[in-house]
Design a protein around this motif. Structure first.
Motif, PDB file in Angstrom:
ATOM      1  N   TRP A 148       0.050  -6.982  -6.969  1.00 44.06           N
ATOM      2  CA  TRP A 148      -1.382  -6.784  -7.139  1.00 44.06           C
ATOM      3  C   TRP A 148      -1.878  -5.515  -6.446  1.00 44.06           C
ATOM      4  CZ3 TRP A 148      -3.017 -10.201 -10.613  1.00 44.06           C
ATOM      5  CH2 TRP A 148      -2.356 -11.438 -10.708  1.00 44.06           C
ATOM      6  N   GLU A 149      -3.128  -5.119  -6.748  1.00 40.37           N
ATOM      7  CA  GLU A 149      -3.709  -3.920  -6.141  1.00 40.37           C
ATOM      8  C   GLU A 149      -4.101  -4.139  -4.684  1.00 40.37           C
ATOM      9  OE1 GLU A 149      -5.569  -1.561  -9.952  1.00 40.37           O
ATOM     10  OE2 GLU A 149      -6.849  -3.043  -8.953  1.00 40.37           O
ATOM     11  N   LEU A 150      -3.919  -5.351  -4.221  1.00 44.98           N
ATOM     12  CA  LEU A 150      -4.141  -5.702  -2.816  1.00 44.98           C
ATOM     13  C   LEU A 150      -3.199  -6.848  -2.510  1.00 44.98           C
ATOM     14  CD1 LEU A 150      -5.887  -5.695  -0.154  1.00 44.98           C
ATOM     15  CD2 LEU A 150      -7.367  -7.363  -1.313  1.00 44.98           C
ATOM     16  N   ARG A 151      -2.483  -6.755  -1.393  1.00 39.73           N
ATOM     17  CA  ARG A 151      -1.571  -7.842  -1.073  1.00 39.73           C
ATOM     18  C   ARG A 151      -1.329  -7.907   0.431  1.00 39.73           C
ATOM     19  NH1 ARG A 151       4.330  -5.615  -3.326  1.00 39.73           N
ATOM     20  NH2 ARG A 151       4.598  -3.911  -1.823  1.00 39.73           N
ATOM     21  N   LEU A 152      -0.879  -9.077   0.883  1.00 40.23           N
ATOM     22  CA  LEU A 152      -0.367  -9.207   2.240  1.00 40.23           C
ATOM     23  C   LEU A 152       1.102  -8.790   2.238  1.00 40.23           C
ATOM     24  CD1 LEU A 152      -1.843 -12.627   3.443  1.00 40.23           C
ATOM     25  CD2 LEU A 152      -2.873 -10.347   3.469  1.00 40.23           C
ATOM     26  N   HIS A 153       1.478  -8.007   3.252  1.00 38.89           N
ATOM     27  CA  HIS A 153       2.859  -7.533   3.338  1.00 38.89           C
ATOM     28  C   HIS A 153       3.554  -8.265   4.478  1.00 38.89           C
ATOM     29  CE1 HIS A 153       6.348  -4.988   3.394  1.00 38.89           C
ATOM     30  NE2 HIS A 153       5.876  -4.268   2.396  1.00 38.89           N
ATOM     31  N   PRO A 154       4.401  -9.273   4.161  1.00 36.91           N
ATOM     32  CA  PRO A 154       5.003 -10.087   5.213  1.00 36.91           C
ATOM     33  C   PRO A 154       6.013  -9.360   6.085  1.00 36.91           C
ATOM     34  CG  PRO A 154       5.052 -11.219   3.095  1.00 36.91           C
ATOM     35  CD  PRO A 154       4.689  -9.799   2.823  1.00 36.91           C
ATOM     36  N   VAL A 155       6.591  -8.276   5.598  1.00 41.41           N
ATOM     37  CA  VAL A 155       7.564  -7.538   6.409  1.00 41.41           C
ATOM     38  C   VAL A 155       6.854  -6.749   7.496  1.00 41.41           C
ATOM     39  CG1 VAL A 155       9.334  -5.748   6.411  1.00 41.41           C
ATOM     40  CG2 VAL A 155       9.245  -7.424   4.547  1.00 41.41           C
ATOM     41  N   HIS A 156       5.791  -6.024   7.110  1.00 48.55           N
ATOM     42  CA  HIS A 156       5.077  -5.181   8.059  1.00 48.55           C
ATOM     43  C   HIS A 156       3.945  -5.916   8.771  1.00 48.55           C
ATOM     44  CE1 HIS A 156       7.403  -1.990   6.436  1.00 48.55           C
ATOM     45  NE2 HIS A 156       6.746  -1.894   5.305  1.00 48.55           N
ATOM     46  N   GLY A 157       3.565  -7.075   8.283  1.00 50.81           N
ATOM     47  CA  GLY A 157       2.440  -7.780   8.879  1.00 50.81           C
ATOM     48  C   GLY A 157       1.131  -7.048   8.673  1.00 50.81           C
ATOM     49  N   THR A 158       0.926  -6.533   7.461  1.00 51.53           N
ATOM     50  CA  THR A 158      -0.256  -5.723   7.161  1.00 51.53           C
ATOM     51  C   THR A 158      -0.965  -6.233   5.918  1.00 51.53           C
ATOM     52  OG1 THR A 158       1.068  -4.197   5.811  1.00 51.53           O
ATOM     53  CG2 THR A 158       0.754  -3.619   8.138  1.00 51.53           C
ATOM     54  N   ILE A 159      -2.216  -5.802   5.768  1.00 47.40           N
ATOM     55  CA  ILE A 159      -2.889  -5.834   4.484  1.00 47.40           C
ATOM     56  C   ILE A 159      -2.594  -4.497   3.812  1.00 47.40           C
ATOM     57  CG2 ILE A 159      -5.135  -5.732   3.349  1.00 47.40           C
ATOM     58  CD1 ILE A 159      -6.148  -7.786   5.304  1.00 47.40           C
ATOM     59  N   GLU A 160      -2.035  -4.553   2.614  1.00 44.30           N
ATOM     60  CA  GLU A 160      -1.674  -3.341   1.883  1.00 44.30           C
ATOM     61  C   GLU A 160      -2.640  -3.140   0.721  1.00 44.30           C
ATOM     62  OE1 GLU A 160       2.098  -1.283  -0.523  1.00 44.30           O
ATOM     63  OE2 GLU A 160       2.186  -3.402   0.068  1.00 44.30           O
ATOM     64  N   VAL A 161      -3.392  -2.052   0.758  1.00 45.11           N
ATOM     65  CA  VAL A 161      -4.340  -1.710  -0.296  1.00 45.11           C
ATOM     66  C   VAL A 161      -3.649  -0.731  -1.238  1.00 45.11           C
ATOM     67  CG1 VAL A 161      -6.595  -0.716  -0.814  1.00 45.11           C
ATOM     68  CG2 VAL A 161      -6.280  -2.089   1.258  1.00 45.11           C
ATOM     69  N   ARG A 162      -3.474  -1.137  -2.507  1.00 42.85           N
ATOM     70  CA  ARG A 162      -2.651  -0.407  -3.466  1.00 42.85           C
ATOM     71  C   ARG A 162      -3.446   0.090  -4.667  1.00 42.85           C
ATOM     72  NH1 ARG A 162       2.692  -2.066  -3.648  1.00 42.85           N
ATOM     73  NH2 ARG A 162       2.584  -2.509  -5.890  1.00 42.85           N
ATOM     74  N   VAL A 163      -4.775  -0.005  -4.602  1.00 39.25           N
ATOM     75  CA  VAL A 163      -5.619   0.275  -5.755  1.00 39.25           C
ATOM     76  C   VAL A 163      -5.829   1.766  -6.003  1.00 39.25           C
ATOM     77  CG1 VAL A 163      -7.817   0.223  -4.515  1.00 39.25           C
ATOM     78  CG2 VAL A 163      -7.735  -0.502  -6.911  1.00 39.25           C
TER      79      VAL A 163
END
Length: 381
Positions: free
Chosen positions: A234-249
């Motif tokens: 998705w254009e926004l997701r939780l990243h379990p490896v880095h422990g981040t919110i990833e904004v991809r939009v």
């Protein structure tokens, strides 16, 4: 993190809670997907492996699905301007490595390349081509991904679910792909129309909780569709490896300075929502279809879009919404040490964003737009 063999989602949910609860700083990470161009024709050049490879690798440079795409992945930084300096250095390193092989450019899509391109070899990419065929070869799209460290299991879910409503504003600001296959597409960005050919694209569903997220991932694994969170596209997701919110939009940007501004507002927006959550505010979670309506207008019109409030339906210009947002976010940006980067955002607003700049430079000529992008790659502004 692989979940294909898990008997249930409880163990994964516990891992997710541990990941987003561990101590961590308010760091930001930037990933930038760029295109390699033929030095004479300016068409996409599927030789990124030759640029990235060699006896002295730069760990910041990575291959991606298209053989003409290189991804810059930066280490986490404490301030946007620290990340920007690293990005300038990584772009310079990439340009040196490209040497006589090709030129480089940043945008959401190539202005005149064929609709299908060459993919990289390797098990991961060959699996994608087997599964998606021509759709995989059409993924000639280039994004800017911003990772923001957020801690607290309930907190990160609340921020994620509320942040969905702001994806159209971010997409409008960063829209930078008006041309496709040699013609003006009539859109500010063609990127979401191409990405959307794949599953799990666009505005994500609200998660509700980490337990619900884990259950969805487990269902995807059992169905053979989502072998791990890395396929949650998705254009926004939780990243379990880095422990981040990833904004991809966001589309990839033409210059480092534009990337600076977009990344700064993404980070400020995430932290502003987290601060509201900490203050006891009940962060609103909008219906997905309302956000999708705004997302389409952002893709079509960029900063000229008229976006509707997801709660009231009141329609306002994207530029006006951004001016208000910048006022709201400025104190948070100052606390993070990122206030100076807002000047780059205001420059984008003034000019109408990357799509408007490309159109002005091209005057209807997609090749001229590509030359302009290549010339801007190393520009300081």
């Amino acid at each position: 993190m692989s979940i294909a063999t898990r008997p249930g989602h409880a163990a994964l949910a516990e891992e997710l809670r541990a990941c987003f609860s561990r101590p961590g700083e308010a760091l930001v990470g930037i990933e930038e997907e760029l295109m390699l161009l033929h030095p004479e024709t300016l068409d996409l050049l599927p030789r990124v492996a030759d640029v990235v490879g060699g006896p002295d690798p730069d760990e910041r440079l990575h291959l991606e699905l298209p053989a003409s795409q290189v991804e810059i992945v930066l280490p986490p930084a404490g301030r946007i301007d620290d990340a920007v300096e690293e990005l300038r250095d990584a772009r310079s390193s990439l340009a040196r490595r490209a040497g006589d092989i090709g030129l480089l450019a940043g945008a959401g899509g190539h202005p005149f390349a064929a609709l299908e391109g060459v993919l990289n070899s390797g098990e991961r990419y060959e699996e994608m081509e087997r599964e998606f065929g021509a759709i995989a070869r059409r993924q000639l799209v280039f994004g800017l991904h911003v990772h923001v460290c957020v801690r607290g299991a309930d907190r990160v879910v609340a921020v994620h679910d509320a942040l969905r409503s702001y994806l159209p504003e971010l997409a409008a600001l960063a829209a930078n792909a008006p041309f496709q296959a040699g013609r003006d597409s009539g859109l500010a960005s063609v990127r979401p129309t191409l990405s959307g050919l794949l599953p799990r694209q666009g505005v994500p569903p609200a998660l509700g909780s980490l337990d619900a997220f884990a259950a969805d991932l487990e269902w995807g694994a059992r169905a053979g569709r989502v072998p791990g969170p890395h396929r949650w596209w998705w254009e926004l997701r939780l990243h379990p490896v880095h422990g981040t919110i990833e904004v991809r939009v966001c589309d990839a940007q033409a210059t480092v300075e534009d990337t600076r501004g977009v990344a700064a507002v993404v980070r400020a927006l995430v932290h502003w929502l987290a601060e509201r959550h900490d203050a006891g505010d009940d962060l609103p979670v909008a219906n997905t279809w309302r956000i999708v309506e705004n997302r389409w207008l952002a893709a079509r019109d960029g900063l000229d879009a008229e976006l509707a409030d997801v709660e009231t339906g009141e329609v306002r210009p994207a530029r006006e919404r951004w001016e208000e947002l910048l006022d709201l976010l400025a104190p948070t940006a100052a606390r993070l040490g990122d206030a100076a980067a807002f000047a780059s955002v205001r420059a984008l607003l003034r000019d109408g964003g990357g799509a408007a700049r490309q159109r002005a430079a091209a005057d209807g000529d997609a090749h001229a737009a590509t030359r302009w992008l290549a010339d801007r790659f190393g520009s300081p502004h």
